[in-house]
Structures are given as structure tokens and as C-alpha cells.
Design an enzyme around this catalytic site. Structure first.
Site, PDB file in Angstrom:
ATOM      1  N   GLU A 132      -4.271   2.211  -7.267  1.00 39.31           N
ATOM      2  CA  GLU A 132      -4.649   3.308  -6.380  1.00 39.31           C
ATOM      3  C   GLU A 132      -3.733   4.503  -6.624  1.00 39.31           C
ATOM      4  OE1 GLU A 132      -6.792   1.804  -2.607  1.00 39.31           O
ATOM      5  OE2 GLU A 132      -4.654   1.802  -2.233  1.00 39.31           O
TER       6      GLU A 132
ATOM      7  N   HIS B 140       0.855  -1.196   0.000  1.00 45.87           N
ATOM      8  CA  HIS B 140       0.000   0.000   0.000  1.00 45.87           C
ATOM      9  C   HIS B 140       0.892   1.247   0.000  1.00 45.87           C
ATOM     10  CE1 HIS B 140      -2.894   3.022   1.156  1.00 45.87           C
ATOM     11  NE2 HIS B 140      -3.856   2.174   0.860  1.00 45.87           N
TER      12      HIS B 140
HETATM   13  P1  PGA Z   1      -9.651   6.014   0.524  1.00 45.29           P
HETATM   14  O1  PGA Z   1      -8.427   4.982   0.686  1.00 45.29           O
HETATM   15  O2  PGA Z   1     -10.834   5.206   0.039  1.00 45.29           O
HETATM   16  O3  PGA Z   1      -9.863   6.568   1.911  1.00 45.29           O
HETATM   17  O4  PGA Z   1      -9.228   7.043  -0.462  1.00 45.29           O
HETATM   18  C1  PGA Z   1      -8.239   3.958  -0.235  1.00 45.29           C
HETATM   19  C2  PGA Z   1      -7.012   3.171   0.154  1.00 45.29           C
HETATM   20  O5  PGA Z   1      -6.022   3.767   0.556  1.00 45.29           O
HETATM   21  O6  PGA Z   1      -7.007   1.928   0.055  1.00 45.29           O
END
Ligand code: PGA
Length: 257
Positions: free
Chosen positions: A171, A101
């Protein structure tokens, strides 16, 4: 392909009691949906990823969703203070692990070599591995090359046979927790690009069958927009997964209720 919705609770909530309450509320939401015969079984796989200390108790509550962990260490045992091994997670009923992540790449200074070790170790122990990739800034960098580099380094030397257990979460860092989201056309292009890189790494079959999720400021209102993009197989949800009402909305969009 079944859609996958992953709730990443991050460093929330503050106490075990609050985590149990949240898990119960989410289960209630899922029960509501499946009572309309449109729930988890056919259309979607739900994964809840609470912080490590809450895994056991949250896992006891989950019925319609699977247990996920937000990280995993690459070694099985030994002198690694504070680390949590794949075997430990497995003994708690964890089936999915999130790796790489962007927040961990940032605050924990995780390198691609470390992420590669985590992926190897988790796959060898039978977990589904959710690898997060994504660029920092679309304008300031060659974002495709950035994501490609992450995929190549993180999957270096990972045998093809494991591709059935791999999930990618795209992401973009600029979209995480900011309320900014990626345009559908940009998301489509990126997902196709990721599949091309997966083709180079794992071959044709895997390039089609590895689920690619989107994450970054997903909520009940916009979930549909991302799910409708061709090639997107689900969502990784942060902030909105802590609010049962929001989560209900997201699950509804995936279930078509
Ligand atoms: P968020 O986070 O939905 O709060 O933008 C997504 C993530 O970091 O997995």
C-alpha cells in the site's frame, strides 16, 4: 491462487447499528454473487475488518466472508491498558489480523520492532497475518529500499514454517485515500521486488506462494486493473469497502461476473 479481498473499515462506521447494517448489506452482495455460482467458494476469499468493538456482532452476521481485525497486541494478558490480545480476538472468531498499517505506523507511532512482536504473537496463535508495507513518496526516497527494510525488520526471526499464514499488502502511502493509484507497470515491478525480498527471508517456495495484495484508492472502476497485474493476489480496500455498491463492483471484478 485464490484472490483475497480485505475490507478495512478503519474508524467507521460510527455506531454498532450502522456496522450491523453495513455487514448485512455486504453479505447480501456476496449472496448475490454466489447465487451465480461464481462467489467466494472457488475464486475469492473475502475478509471484513471492522473496528474492535463491532467484531462480535459483525462476526455473527458474516456467512460468506471471514472476520478480520485491524490490529493486535503482542502480549496475551497483563497490565496493558487499552490493548487487545490475540486470544481475545480469537475468542471472537477473528481469523485474519492486519498489522503495520501505515496509518498506525504514523498516528500510533508503531515501530518495526512492535510490528514484529505483533506478527510473532498472532502467527503463534494461528491467525493469518496481513502485513502492510509501502513507501511515502516515490520521488523523494528510494522506495524499494524502504519497502525492503520494512519487510526485513517486520519479519526478523519469524520461522519459515509460518509463511503459509502470511499475506503482504503493498500500500503506497501516497495512494491511500487520495484517489491516486499506482501504474500497472510500477505495481508489477514492486510485486516482483517484494517476492525477491520474500525469497531472501523465507526461501523460494514461500516467495511464490505468499499472497501479495494491492491497496490504495481501490474502487469498483479500477479493481480490475490491479487484479490483472501478474503476481497480484487480491486487494486491501478502505473507503470503497464502506459502500455496498462499490464493494459489489469490486467483488464482481474478482469473481469475473
Ligand atoms: P483506501 O485505503 O482504499 O481508502 O485508499 C486503503 C487502506 O488504507 O487499506
Amino acid at each position: 491462487m485464490r484472490k483475497i479481498i480485505i475490507a478495512n473499515w478503519k474508524l467507521n462506521p460510527a455506531t454498532l447499528a450502522a456496522a450491523q447494517l453495513l455487514a448485512r448489506r455486504i453479505e447480501k452482495v456476496l449472496a448475490l454473487i454466489s447465487s451465480k455460482r461464481l462467489g467466494r467458494s472457488k475464486k475469492a476469499e473475502m475478509v471484513i475488518a471492522p473496528p474492535f468493538p463491532f467484531l462480535l456482532e459483525v462476526g455473527r452476521i458474516l456467512r460468506r466472508s471471514s472476520l478480520g481485525a485491524q490490529d493486535v497486541f503482542w502480549e496475551e494478558k497483563g497490565a496493558y491498558t487499552g490493548a487487545v490480545s490475540p486470544l481475545m480476538l480469537r475468542s471472537l472468531g477473528v481469523r485474519y489480523v492486519i498489522v503495520g498499517h501505515s496509518e498506525r505506523r504514523d498516528f500510533a507511532h508503531e515501530t518495526d520492532a512492535e510490528i514484529n512482536g505483533k506478527i510473532r504473537s498472532a502467527l503463534a496463535k494461528g491467525f493469518f497475518v496481513v502485513l502492510c508495507v509501502g513507501e511515502k513518496d516515490r520521488k523523494k526516497e528510494n522506495f524499494e529500499r524502504f519497502v525492503k527494510q520494512e519487510l526485513l525488520l517486520d519479519f526478523q526471526g519469524i520461522p519459515k514454517k509460518y509463511s503459509k499464514k502470511i499475506i503482504i499488502a503493498y500500500e503506497p502511502i501516497w495512494a491511500i485515500g487520495t484517489g491516486k493509484t499506482v501504474r500497472s507497470s510500477d505495481l508489477y515491478e514492486m510485486v516482483m521486488y517484494i517476492r525477491r525480498v520474500l525469497f531472501d527471508i523465507f526461501g523460494k517456495k514461500a516467495a511464490h506462494s505468499i499472497p501479495v495484495l494491492y491497496g490504495g484508492s481501490v474502487n469498483a472502476k479500477n479493481a480490475n486493473i490491479f487484479l490483472e497485474v501478474d503476481g497480484v493476489n487480491g486487494l486491501l480496500v478502505g473507503g470503497a469497502s464502506l459502500d455496498p455498491e462499490e464493494f459489489l463492483g469490486i467483488v464482481k471484478s474478482v469473481s469475473g461476473v
